[in-house]
Design an enzyme around this catalytic site. Structure first.
Site, PDB file in Angstrom:
ATOM      1  N   ASP A 157      -4.700   0.723   1.023  1.00  0.00           N
ATOM      2  CA  ASP A 157      -4.079  -0.583   0.699  1.00  0.00           C
ATOM      3  C   ASP A 157      -2.860  -0.891   1.574  1.00  0.00           C
ATOM      4  OD1 ASP A 157      -2.199   1.598  -0.050  1.00  0.00           O
ATOM      5  OD2 ASP A 157      -1.593   0.629  -1.875  1.00  0.00           O
TER       6      ASP A 157
ATOM      7  N   SER B 206      -5.229   3.098  -3.320  1.00  0.00           N
ATOM      8  CA  SER B 206      -4.788   3.680  -2.081  1.00  0.00           C
ATOM      9  C   SER B 206      -5.455   4.442  -1.216  1.00  0.00           C
ATOM     10  CB  SER B 206      -3.316   4.063  -2.678  1.00  0.00           C
ATOM     11  OG  SER B 206      -2.473   4.548  -1.607  1.00  0.00           O
TER      12      SER B 206
ATOM     13  N   ASP C 140       0.012   0.551   2.781  1.00  0.00           N
ATOM     14  CA  ASP C 140       1.372   0.703   2.543  1.00  0.00           C
ATOM     15  C   ASP C 140       1.841   1.809   3.442  1.00  0.00           C
ATOM     16  OD1 ASP C 140       0.158   2.348   0.840  1.00  0.00           O
ATOM     17  OD2 ASP C 140       1.370   2.176  -0.936  1.00  0.00           O
TER      18      ASP C 140
ATOM     19  N   ASP D   8      -3.521   3.038   5.517  1.00  0.00           N
ATOM     20  CA  ASP D   8      -4.591   3.664   4.464  1.00  0.00           C
ATOM     21  C   ASP D   8      -5.057   2.485   3.764  1.00  0.00           C
ATOM     22  OD1 ASP D   8      -2.220   2.668   2.956  1.00  0.00           O
ATOM     23  OD2 ASP D   8      -2.215   4.140   1.668  1.00  0.00           O
TER      24      ASP D   8
END
EC number: 5.4.2.10
Length: 448
Positions: free
Chosen positions: A247, A106, A249, A245
């Site tokens: 990833d 992430s 999400d 960010d």
């Protein structure tokens, strides 16, 4: 529930080369997950899973190890390559697979990585399934017979499928023509996706953070470092900026003046738009959600509940309540009428929907939301100190809460990653915040 050895609140995560984020562990994890999933779906032929990843250099290693373990357990593997975490959730459902796997840490730097799972329904894997996988991990890695081995193939159109899905959450009668938007993908999983989504809906797009090299994910760009977006919006004279960010999400947005909007403000804009379409029963936030948001929900007659920090807990509370909207100040926003999980691109499209329907700027949309001043201090916490029962700290907390009354609140919680205690005070006036925080910080935690 048995204490977890490997799985945290969002899968397995750690430093590459550490005890869990390495090739040997990923092989064992893939094999263990494959055995559990094969038992979960008997009679369906050879089950299949999809693996997606972000742009970290270590993703290649972990992807190959997981693929080998799953194949050895008799599971077919579909390889999506670099795609956002929510894309894996969508593709798992769309392709009728038994699970989805994401290789990503992430918002962390490239030296870290993680492995997390989605269920066949595109939601976080249930605790009981994770527990079964954990029970298998330390068993020897075996292999099914050659005739039962899993196959692997790449999905060449994974990005295109997800782009179309994201666009489908934006009303057909609207478009983004005339808008100049800066899109910052944090050199992460959405680098080849996010700019296309907004461009294909009519916006003029300026892309930054879209040149991943395996090492620069989240480095001075993206939702964790919105300063780059603010600067680019001003430089380009753009109307809006959108930051994701690693990833994709998590979402932060910037308006044409360079003002940054956090998750609470963006969620408020979405909820207010939805309320004009039909009643909204309630919204889930977290312990960190601004008190001003909670009070504004009360003023609008909308229910509000705080969950523990983490989008997993937000989703659990939403499902328990049957509510459709929730999120975190950090920018994890969930709209269950659009997707089964938090999605930065889709959340941005819902904010743009609110702007298009109302004809208002982002600043105008959130003008009635009064965000309370909020400050947090991290203090060292010595091993063995039971801060919940510390009489001095509890006395100080009671004194501050009495002083604040209904004008603010105190939050004390231990860090989940380091030996520190987080002390937070929030109130409608900055002076109250600073006075309360000074009183809490003055407590000597070494003496009770």
């Amino acid at each position: 529930m048995t204490e977890r050895r490997y799985f945290g609140t969002d899968g397995v995560r750690g430093e590459v080369g550490g005890p869990t984020i390495n090739a040997a562990f990923a092989l064992r994890l893939g094999y263990a997950a494959g055995r559990v999933l094969a038992r979960q779906y008997p009679g369906r032929g050879r089950p299949a899973v999809i693996i997606g990843k972000d742009t970290r250099i270590s993703g290649y290693m972990l992807e190959s190890a997981l693929e080998a373990g799953l194949s050895a357990a008799g599971i077919d593997v579909l390889l999506a390559g670099p795609v956002p975490t929510p894309a894996v959730a969508y593709l798992t459902r769309a392709l009728r697979l038994v699970a989805g796997i994401v290789i990503s840490a992430s918002h962390n730097p490239f030296q870290d990585n993680g492995i997390k799972f989605f269920s066949a329904q595109g939601m976080k894997l249930p605790d009981e399934i994770e527990a079964q996988i954990e029970a298998e991990i330390d068993q020897p890695v075996g292999c099914v017979g050659s005739e039962a081995l899993g196959r692997a193939r790449r999905i060449d159109d994974a990005a295109g499928r997800y782009i179309e899905f994201c666009k489908s959450t934006f009303p057909n009668e609207l478009d983004l023509s005339g808008l100049r938007i800066v899109v910052d993908a944090a050199h992460g999983a959405a680098y080849h996706i996010a700019p296309h989504v907004f461009r294909e809906l009519g916006a003029e797009v300026f892309a930054i953070g879209c040149q991943p090299d395996g090492f620069n994910i989240n480095e001075k760009v993206g939702a964790m470092h919105p300063e780059a977006l603010v600067e680019e919006v001003r430089l380009r004279g753009a109307d809006l900026g959108i930051a994701l960010d690693g990833d994709a999400d998590r979402l932060q947005m910037v308006d044409g003046t360079g003002r940054l909007y956090n998750g609470d403000e963006l969620l408020y804009a979405i909820v207010c738009d939805r309320m004009k379409q039909k009643p909204v029963e309630g919204v889930v936030g977290t312990l960190m959600t601004n008190l001003g948001f909670e009070k504004q929900m009360q003023a609008l007659g909308v229910g509000f509940e705080r969950a523990k920090v983490g989008d997993r807990y937000v989703l659990e509370a939403m499902q328990r309540r049957g509510w459709l909207y929730g999120g975190e100040s950090s920018g994890h926003l969930l709209c269950l009428d659009c997707h089964t999980t938090g999605d930065g691109i889709i959340a941005a499209l819902q904010v743009l929907t609110a702007m298009s329907r109302s004809g208002k700027s982002l600043d105008e949309l959130v003008s009635e939301l009064k965000m309370y001043p909020q400050k947090m201090v991290n203090v060292p916490l010595a091993p063995g100190v039971k801060w919940q029962a510390h009489r001095g700290l509890q006395a100080a907390r009671e004194a501050v809460e009495k002083q604040l009354g209904d004008r603010g609140r105190v939050l004390i919680r231990a860090s989940g990653t380091e030996p520190k205690l987080r002390l937070m005070v929030e109130a409608d006036e900055l002076a109250l915040v600073e006075d309360g925080l000074r009183e809490l910080v003055a407590v000597n935690l070494a003496i009770d």
